[in-house]
Motif scaffolding. Structure first.
Motif, PDB file in Angstrom:
ATOM      1  N   PHE A 182       0.594  -1.222   0.095  1.00  0.00           N
ATOM      2  CA  PHE A 182      -0.061   0.078  -0.208  1.00  0.00           C
ATOM      3  C   PHE A 182       0.903   1.262  -0.108  1.00  0.00           C
ATOM      4  O   PHE A 182       0.312   2.432  -0.498  1.00  0.00           O
ATOM      5  N   GLY A 183       2.210   1.347   0.535  1.00  0.00           N
ATOM      6  CA  GLY A 183       3.008   2.433   0.193  1.00  0.00           C
ATOM      7  C   GLY A 183       3.295   2.634  -0.903  1.00  0.00           C
ATOM      8  O   GLY A 183       3.357   3.694  -1.485  1.00  0.00           O
ATOM      9  N   GLN A 184       3.560   1.456  -1.867  1.00  0.00           N
ATOM     10  CA  GLN A 184       3.790   1.776  -3.119  1.00  0.00           C
ATOM     11  C   GLN A 184       2.623   2.273  -3.749  1.00  0.00           C
ATOM     12  O   GLN A 184       2.889   3.072  -4.742  1.00  0.00           O
ATOM     13  N   LEU A 185       1.565   1.521  -3.713  1.00  0.00           N
ATOM     14  CA  LEU A 185       0.421   2.332  -4.225  1.00  0.00           C
ATOM     15  C   LEU A 185       0.020   3.589  -3.916  1.00  0.00           C
ATOM     16  O   LEU A 185      -0.288   4.512  -4.826  1.00  0.00           O
ATOM     17  N   GLY A 186       0.594   4.233  -2.863  1.00  0.00           N
ATOM     18  CA  GLY A 186       0.260   5.553  -2.590  1.00  0.00           C
ATOM     19  C   GLY A 186       1.387   6.417  -3.282  1.00  0.00           C
ATOM     20  O   GLY A 186       1.344   7.613  -3.628  1.00  0.00           O
ATOM     21  N   MET A 187       2.590   5.722  -3.674  1.00  0.00           N
ATOM     22  CA  MET A 187       3.331   6.524  -4.439  1.00  0.00           C
ATOM     23  C   MET A 187       3.039   6.569  -6.031  1.00  0.00           C
ATOM     24  O   MET A 187       3.366   7.168  -6.695  1.00  0.00           O
ATOM     25  N   ASP A 188       2.312   5.375  -6.340  1.00  0.00           N
ATOM     26  CA  ASP A 188       1.949   5.483  -7.731  1.00  0.00           C
ATOM     27  C   ASP A 188       0.648   6.270  -7.979  1.00  0.00           C
ATOM     28  O   ASP A 188       0.687   6.744  -9.016  1.00  0.00           O
ATOM     29  N   LEU A 189      -0.053   6.391  -7.010  1.00  0.00           N
ATOM     30  CA  LEU A 189      -1.298   7.446  -7.281  1.00  0.00           C
ATOM     31  C   LEU A 189      -0.855   8.793  -7.191  1.00  0.00           C
ATOM     32  O   LEU A 189       0.125   9.027  -6.297  1.00  0.00           O
ATOM     33  N   SER A 190      -1.252   9.653  -7.646  1.00  0.00           N
ATOM     34  CA  SER A 190      -0.970  11.144  -7.205  1.00  0.00           C
ATOM     35  C   SER A 190      -1.593  11.475  -5.854  1.00  0.00           C
ATOM     36  O   SER A 190      -2.325  11.219  -5.476  1.00  0.00           O
ATOM     37  N   ASP A 191      -0.958  12.419  -5.165  1.00  0.00           N
ATOM     38  CA  ASP A 191      -1.308  12.885  -3.962  1.00  0.00           C
ATOM     39  C   ASP A 191      -2.861  13.442  -3.880  1.00  0.00           C
ATOM     40  O   ASP A 191      -3.468  13.523  -3.280  1.00  0.00           O
ATOM     41  N   GLU A 192      -3.105  14.262  -5.217  1.00  0.00           N
ATOM     42  CA  GLU A 192      -4.411  14.890  -5.282  1.00  0.00           C
ATOM     43  C   GLU A 192      -5.395  13.848  -5.495  1.00  0.00           C
ATOM     44  O   GLU A 192      -6.602  14.121  -4.971  1.00  0.00           O
ATOM     45  N   ASP A 193      -5.173  12.664  -6.230  1.00  0.00           N
ATOM     46  CA  ASP A 193      -6.217  11.396  -6.325  1.00  0.00           C
ATOM     47  C   ASP A 193      -6.400  11.003  -4.751  1.00  0.00           C
ATOM     48  O   ASP A 193      -7.599  10.402  -4.606  1.00  0.00           O
ATOM     49  N   MET A 194      -5.515  10.798  -4.066  1.00  0.00           N
ATOM     50  CA  MET A 194      -5.590  10.121  -2.741  1.00  0.00           C
ATOM     51  C   MET A 194      -6.301  11.226  -1.859  1.00  0.00           C
ATOM     52  O   MET A 194      -7.270  10.673  -1.242  1.00  0.00           O
ATOM     53  N   ARG A 195      -6.140  12.515  -1.880  1.00  0.00           N
ATOM     54  CA  ARG A 195      -6.818  13.446  -0.996  1.00  0.00           C
ATOM     55  C   ARG A 195      -8.361  13.330  -1.641  1.00  0.00           C
ATOM     56  O   ARG A 195      -9.135  13.522  -0.844  1.00  0.00           O
ATOM     57  N   ALA A 196      -8.595  13.443  -2.972  1.00  0.00           N
ATOM     58  CA  ALA A 196      -9.869  13.380  -3.526  1.00  0.00           C
ATOM     59  C   ALA A 196     -10.685  12.231  -3.071  1.00  0.00           C
ATOM     60  O   ALA A 196     -11.614  12.453  -2.770  1.00  0.00           O
ATOM     61  N   GLN A 197     -10.001  11.155  -2.929  1.00  0.00           N
ATOM     62  CA  GLN A 197     -10.802   9.966  -2.586  1.00  0.00           C
ATOM     63  C   GLN A 197     -11.067  10.001  -1.043  1.00  0.00           C
ATOM     64  O   GLN A 197     -12.308   9.401  -0.750  1.00  0.00           O
ATOM     65  N   ALA A 198     -10.148  10.491  -0.317  1.00  0.00           N
ATOM     66  CA  ALA A 198     -10.395  10.528   1.292  1.00  0.00           C
ATOM     67  C   ALA A 198     -11.487  11.451   1.543  1.00  0.00           C
ATOM     68  O   ALA A 198     -12.443  11.220   2.181  1.00  0.00           O
ATOM     69  N   GLU A 199     -11.623  12.701   0.589  1.00  0.00           N
ATOM     70  CA  GLU A 199     -12.585  13.601   0.851  1.00  0.00           C
ATOM     71  C   GLU A 199     -13.809  13.061   0.384  1.00  0.00           C
ATOM     72  O   GLU A 199     -15.035  13.385   0.920  1.00  0.00           O
ATOM     73  N   ALA A 200     -13.928  12.315  -0.474  1.00  0.00           N
ATOM     74  CA  ALA A 200     -15.108  11.637  -1.173  1.00  0.00           C
ATOM     75  C   ALA A 200     -15.921  10.855  -0.040  1.00  0.00           C
ATOM     76  O   ALA A 200     -17.023  10.548   0.105  1.00  0.00           O
TER      77      ALA A 200
END
Length: 488
Positions: A285-303
């Motif tokens: 999941f750490g690697q997935l966090g780096m593969d995804l953009s920080d913007e995509d991760m934040r948008a998913q969390a906010e959703a």
């Protein structure tokens, strides 16, 4: 008219106009502000002079008013006691109101505009005025399981749990420990009330805090559900997709790496995403966090609700947060629920509830119905979503559900399995510092094919040895008991 008299007349006129303006300002524009002040004794004494409405769970009052033999006429009592104190809050002459007592004060006191007709009838019939009643969404069986589970953890424990009905957002249980007896703060023996309040305020374990909604901590591996959702949505993955499962992950720009909890691989250099969730693989999941953009991760969390205020029926609510992470190393740690990511138990219950509800995250609510003293329904809670669009697609929700079921059947959440029932779950253990023990988390929902309850449990502090702290071990049995209570 000579000049001195004219000057005096004009001055008096100015003062009179100023007085009228100030009177209008105070009585019209500032009236609510003065009425809401905790130190406004006139309003407080008026509130004690009439019967306040009940707070109900089912047909049972967990907060009610009884006739008093002193000058205040009515004594507020709490049959729900410590079990419901984080929800009801208290009504105190000296310290104001908290919880539902505060948020629903206008209804309970009978001053709400919805009760205007009832007040008018009372006036015409010369009846004693009475407040309206507030019926909560709480399921008493689930609340019992929640409270008993938390108290069974032992003394000197800080923990909380929340249960939600995924399809509606109805809060089925909300418990926090340590807790307190609200009747001791509501007593008309003000000296005793002051002593109780001071003792509670000075207690380092903060028993007056409703940790379910007011404590936001790193959610640890339960946050991997959000990362998995983003990976499926943005990277086109599914449960069979291959991810990195090595023993440690190199973090770009640093001299450190991200290891797995036990320091070994998660089953090989390449494993499936489902297996990564089953064993809660940090490196995957750490690697997935780096593969995804920080913007995509934040948008998913906010959703899912991070960064939002979504609970109106009780407060204050601490906001869960997924901050901006400037660097791949921080993105990797954030993806496993560490770094500066924080969440309340309610928020993590909403993540599970959103997955359980096919991707739609419902706005949580506690007030089911408001009735008059004669039991006429004057308001009803209505299910709504927190956003205009789902947090994830229905296909993604189905993939995540299958993965979470596998975590219970084959992974770290086996403790929550219920015979004959398909359960979806995820464990979490969030590191804090070398000086304090980790936080234990657990989130789940059941039945997986038609969910009626989603749960989150957070154990902030317990007497458990550091090496024995784990979300499944501490939170799993509590979540299981709550789910069994809901589906029995």
């Amino acid at each position: 008219m000579n000049r001195p008299i004219r000057t005096l007349s004009v001055g008096c006129l100015i003062l009179f106009v100023a007085l009228m303006l100030n009177l209008t300002y105070v009585q019209f524009f500032k009236a609510s502000w003065y009425n809401d002040r905790a130190d406004n004794r006139r309003v407080t004494e008026e509130a004690y002079a009439q019967q306040r409405g009940d707070i109900l769970v089912g047909k049972k009052a967990i907060a009610t008013s009884k006739p008093s033999d002193d000058k205040y006429e009515w004594q507020r009592t709490y049959p729900g006691g410590k079990k419901y104190a984080p929800i009801t809050g208290f009504m105190s002459y000296s310290y104001g109101q908290t919880g539902i007592e505060r948020s629903q004060d206008s209804v309970l006191s009978g001053q709400d505009n919805k009760l205007f007709t009832n007040r008018l009838v009372d006036l015409v019939t010369n009846s004693e005025p009475a407040g309206g009643n507030v019926e909560l969404t709480i399921d008493p069986k689930v609340q019992d399981a929640a409270y008993e589970g938390l108290t069974a953890l032992g003394e000197d424990v800080q923990a909380a749990t929340v249960a939600i009905e995924p399809k509606t957002g109805r809060i089925l249980a909300m418990a926090s420990t340590p807790t307190y007896n609200p009747s001791k703060l509501a007593t008309h023996d003000f000296g005793a009330a002051s002593k109780s309040f001071n003792n509670l305020s000075k207690d380092e374990d903060e028993p007056l805090l409703n940790r379910s909604i007011q404590t936001a901590l790193p959610p640890g591996s339960t946050f991997k559900l959000v990362t998995a959702a983003a990976a499926i949505e943005k990277l086109g993955m599914d449960g069979d997709s291959k991810v990195y499962g090595g023993a440690s992950l190199d973090l770009p720009g640093t001299t450190t790496d991200l290891p797995n909890l036990n320091g070994t691989s998660c089953g090989g250099e390449q494993i499936t995403l489902t297996r990564a969730l089953e064993v809660s693989c940090n490196t995957a999941f750490g690697q997935l966090g780096m593969d995804l953009s920080d913007e995509d991760m934040r948008a998913q969390a906010e959703a899912f609700g991070f960064g939002q205020h979504y609970l109106d029926d009780i407060g204050p609510q601490a906001k869960s947060r997924y901050p901006t992470n400037d660097g791949k190393d921080k993105q990797a740690r954030a993806a496993i629920g560490q770094q500066d990511v924080i969440a309340t138990p309610l928020q993590m219950a909403m993540v599970s509830a959103g997955i359980a509800n096919g991707g739609e995250v419902m706005k949580p609510y506690l007030v089911d119905r408001v009735t008059s003293s004669s039991l006429d329904v004057i308001d009803q809670g209505k299910p709504t979503t927190i956003d205009n669009q789902p947090a994830i697609s229905r296909d993604t929700a189905e993939i995540l559900t299958q993965m979470m079921v596998s975590v219970v059947d084959n992974g770290t959440a086996e403790v929550a399995s219920i015979p004959g029932v398909s359960v979806a779950g995820k464990t979490g253990t969030a590191q804090s510092s070398k000086e304090r023990a980790p936080y234990a988390w657990f989130t789940s929902f059941a039945p997986a094919e038609n969910p009626s309850i989603a749960v989150a449990v957070m154990v902030q502090k317990s007497g458990t040895e550091r090496s024995e702290i784990a979300g499944g071990r501490l939170g799993g049995p509590i979540a299981k008991a709550m789910m069994e209570a809901a589906i029995s």
